[in-house]
Enzyme design. Structure first.
Site, PDB file in Angstrom:
ATOM      1  N   SER A 176       0.793  -1.240   0.000  1.00 32.21           N
ATOM      2  CA  SER A 176       0.000   0.000   0.000  1.00 32.21           C
ATOM      3  C   SER A 176       0.821   1.284   0.000  1.00 32.21           C
ATOM      4  CB  SER A 176      -0.946   0.014   1.200  1.00 32.21           C
ATOM      5  OG  SER A 176      -2.031  -0.868   0.979  1.00 32.21           O
ATOM      6  N   LYS A 179       0.040   3.564  -2.751  1.00 31.53           N
ATOM      7  CA  LYS A 179      -1.041   4.543  -2.664  1.00 31.53           C
ATOM      8  C   LYS A 179      -0.505   5.976  -2.618  1.00 31.53           C
ATOM      9  CE  LYS A 179      -4.697   1.720  -0.478  1.00 31.53           C
ATOM     10  NZ  LYS A 179      -4.103   0.389  -0.279  1.00 31.53           N
ATOM     11  N   SER A 234      -6.158   2.984   4.630  1.00 26.94           N
ATOM     12  CA  SER A 234      -5.582   2.319   3.462  1.00 26.94           C
ATOM     13  C   SER A 234      -6.665   1.558   2.698  1.00 26.94           C
ATOM     14  CB  SER A 234      -4.462   1.356   3.888  1.00 26.94           C
ATOM     15  OG  SER A 234      -3.597   1.074   2.814  1.00 26.94           O
TER      16      SER A 234
END
Length: 495
Positions: A176, A179, A234
Site C-alpha cells: 500500500s 497509494k 488504506s
C-alpha cells in the site's frame, strides 16, 4: 463540528507552505463522472453530511513534539560492519542518466531474496550497487546493527541528499505504499467537497482480503471522505471509487505510470491503483522516497498523511418516523509511528507518510520526520525479521541514525528532480504558476544569492535538486502543539 486529529492537536492549521520542489501534477480540474450528486456542495453541507470536516484553508506539516519517546523499548544504535562501504574518500556524486530507459517489470510478483548484481543508477552510481552504501566521516555514527530490510534508504528531504542506502533500486512489491503514487497523481483532479454516489461497479475488482474503510453502494461520499479512507485506513474500496471517478482503474493505472515516469521513479510499474499484489507490480525504496517527496509538497497530501483519526460517514438509515439519518464512525491511521499503537509510542517528529503489508511485499513503510530543523525521509521494504512491528522499529532506528549522522557523512546519491523541473540555477523561488506558491528572495539570500542549503555546503555540490530553507519557525498553537512553518523552494529560475 467534528474535527480531524493530528498528534497532540485537534486539527491542522496552515502557517506556511511545505514545498520540496516544483509541482509536477496537472492543475486542478473538474472531472465529469457518473453518479455525481448535483455538483459541488457547500463546505457547510459537506461537513454536516460527512460527520468529518471540510476546510478551504491549507493544512500544515505537523509533527509530534520532541519530548515524545521514540519507542517504549529504546532502539539502540550499535556498531556494525557495513555490507558495502562507499569509497573512503569523498565520492563524486554522479547522477544516473536523467532519462534512463525504464526497465521491464518483473515477471513475478514474488521477487528473489537476492538483489540483482546491477540496478538502476538514477540518483548516483553508488545507489545502483547491491549492499549498504555509506560514506562515514570520522565522527559519524555507524549504520545501525540489525536492519534486516531487503531495501532501505535515508535521505534529507530538503537537499535531496541520500545519506545512506541499502539496495536502493531493488525492484520489490510495494504493497500500500503505492497509494502514495495514487494520491500524488489524483489529488489535484478533484475538489475536496465534490460528491459521488457509489455504484456497484465502482467497487468491482477490489482484491480479496483487501483493507477496507467501509464504502457502501448507493451512498454518497465527498472526495474528502474518500481521501480520508485512502490515507487513514488504506481503504482499497476508497481507491477504487476514486479510480472510477477518474475514468476507471485502467485509466488511473496509466496516469500513475505516466506520473512515475515524470518523477523519474523508473523502478516503478503500477498494475493496480491500490498496491494489491499483482504480477509485475514493483517499486523501490528510492522510488517510494521520490514519490513521497513529491506528494508532501501538496497541502492536502500533508494533511491526510499526518491525520491520526477522523470521522467517516456510515450508512443512511430510515427511522420509525420515516426520516432518514446518517451516522458516522471513527477511523484511525494505520501508521503506528504516527499513532503510537502496538507497543510503540509516536516517533519524535513524525508527520506521515504511508505503510503497507501484503503477502509478496511483506511490510513496507515510508516515513517523514523533523527534528531540530532537519527533515528526513526513510523508506524500509520487507524486513526479513518476522517480529511484531519490525518495519516500524527499523524505520525508527534509521531515523535515529540519520538525525545523528546528518552533516557527518558524505552523501552517496541524490533524489533527482522531475523531468520537467527547472534546475538551471539562479535565484530561489517557486514558479508563480504553482497554486499557493509565493516566490521569496529571502530563501535564496536575496537577489542573486545562494540558497541556505547551498551556502551551508559551499555550493550546489553537484546536487541537481538543492533546495533552500525558509522559515523553519515553530509556532506554538493552543494545546501545546508545534507545527512546522516552512517554504523550501526549488533553486531555479525566479518567476
Amino acid at each position: 463540528m467534528t474535527q480531524l486529529h493530528t498528534p497532540k492537536a485537534s486539527r491542522n492549521q496552515e502557517r506556511g507552505r511545505l514545498s520540496f520542489m516544483r509541482s509536477v501534477s496537472p492543475p486542478t480540474v473538474r472531472v465529469s463522472r457518473r453518479g455525481a450528486c448535483g455538483g459541488v456542495s457547500s463546505s457547510e453541507s459537506a461537513t454536516e453530511r460527512s460527520g468529518g470536516i471540510y476546510r478551504s484553508e491549507p493544512c500544515t506539516f505537523s509533527i509530534v513534539p520532541a519530548s515524545k519517546k521514540t519507542v517504549r523499548r529504546p532502539l539502540s544504535i550499535t556498531s556494525a560492519t557495513l555490507l558495502s562501504l562507499s569509497l573512503a574518500s569523498t565520492p563524486m556524486l554522479t547522477a544516473g542518466p536523467a532519462f534512463a530507459a525504464k526497465p521491464s517489470p518483473s515477471s513475478s510478483a514474488s521477487p528473489s531474496a537476492t538483489p540483482p548484481a546491477t540496478m538502476s543508477t538514477v540518483g548516483g552510481e553508488l545507489l545502483g550497487r547491491p549492499g549498504t552504501q555509506a560514506s562515514l566521516g570520522s565522527d559519524a555514527p555507524v549504520v545501525p546493527k540489525g536492519i534486516s530490510a531487503r531495501s532501505w534508504i535515508v535521505a534529507d528531504a530538503e537537499s535531496g541528499e541520500v545519506l545512506a542506502a541499502h539496495n536502493a533500486h531493488w525492484r520489490l512489491a510495494p504493497a500500500s505504499t503505492l497509494k502514495m503514487l495514487f494520491a500524488d497523481t489524483l489529488l489535484p483532479k478533484f475538489n475536496k467537497d465534490d460528491e459521488h454516489k457509489v455504484a456497484p461497479e465502482d467497487l468491482a475488482g477490489v482484491g480479496s482480503g483487501s483493507s477496507m474503510v467501509g464504502i457502501k453502494e448507493d451512498e454518497t461520499y465527498t472526495v474528502h471522505d474518500l481521501w480520508l479512507g485512502v490515507f487513514l485506513r488504506s481503504g482499497n474500496d476508497a481507491v477504487h471509487v476514486l479510480s472510477a471517478m477518474n475514468g476507471g482503474v485502467k485509466q488511473t493505472v496509466a496516469d500513475m505510470n505516466a506520473h512515475a515516469e515524470e518523477l523519474q521513479a523508473l523502478d516503478t510499474h503500477a498494475v493496480s491503483p491500490d498496491g494489491y499484489d499483482a504480477k509485475g507490480q514493483v517499486s523501490s525504496a528510492y522510488d517510494l522516497t521520490l514519490i513521497a517527496r513529491s506528494g508532501l509538497q501538496k497541502k492536502d497530501f500533508r494533511e491526510y498523511c499526518s491525520t491520526v483519526r477522523a470521522k467517516f460517514p456510515g450508512e443512511t438509515k430510515k427511522g420509525k418516523n420515516g426520516k432518514k439519518s446518517r451516522s458516522s464512525f471513527e477511523i484511525q491511521n494505520t501508521n503506528r509511528l504516527l499513532t503510537g499503537d502496538g507497543g510503540l509510542d509516536s516517533y519524535q517528529g513524525i508527520a506521515g507518510v504511508k505503510n503497507g503489508n501484503t503477502t509478496n511485499a511483506g511490510a513496507t513503510f515510508t516515513g517523514v520526520a523533523e527534528r531540530d530543523g532537519r527533515v528526513l525521509l526513510v523508506t524500509v521494504m520487507h524486513p526479513e525479521k518476522d517480529e511484531h512491528n519490525q518495519v516500524y522499529k527499523e524505520t525508527a532506528s534509521l531515523f535515529d541514525w540519520g538525525f545523528k549522522a546528518a552533516g557527518k557523512v558524505t552523501p552517496v546519491g541524490e533524489l533527482v528532480p522531475p523531468k520537467s523541473a527547472d534546475t538551471s540555477g539562479g535565484d530561489a523561488g517557486e514558479p508563480s504558476a504553482q497554486p499557493g506558491a509565493t516566490a521569496s528572495a529571502s530563501a535564496s539570500g536575496g537577489a542573486g544569492g545562494k540558497s541556505v542549503a547551498a551556502r551551508a555546503s559551499g555550493g550546489g555540490g553537484g546536487v541537481g535538486v538543492a533546495l533552500g530553507i525558509m522559515g523553519g519557525v515553530l509556532v506554538l498553537l493552543a494545546g501545546g502543539v508545534f507545527l512546522v512553518n516552512r517554504k523550501w523552494p526549488l533553486r531555479g529560475k525566479k518567476q
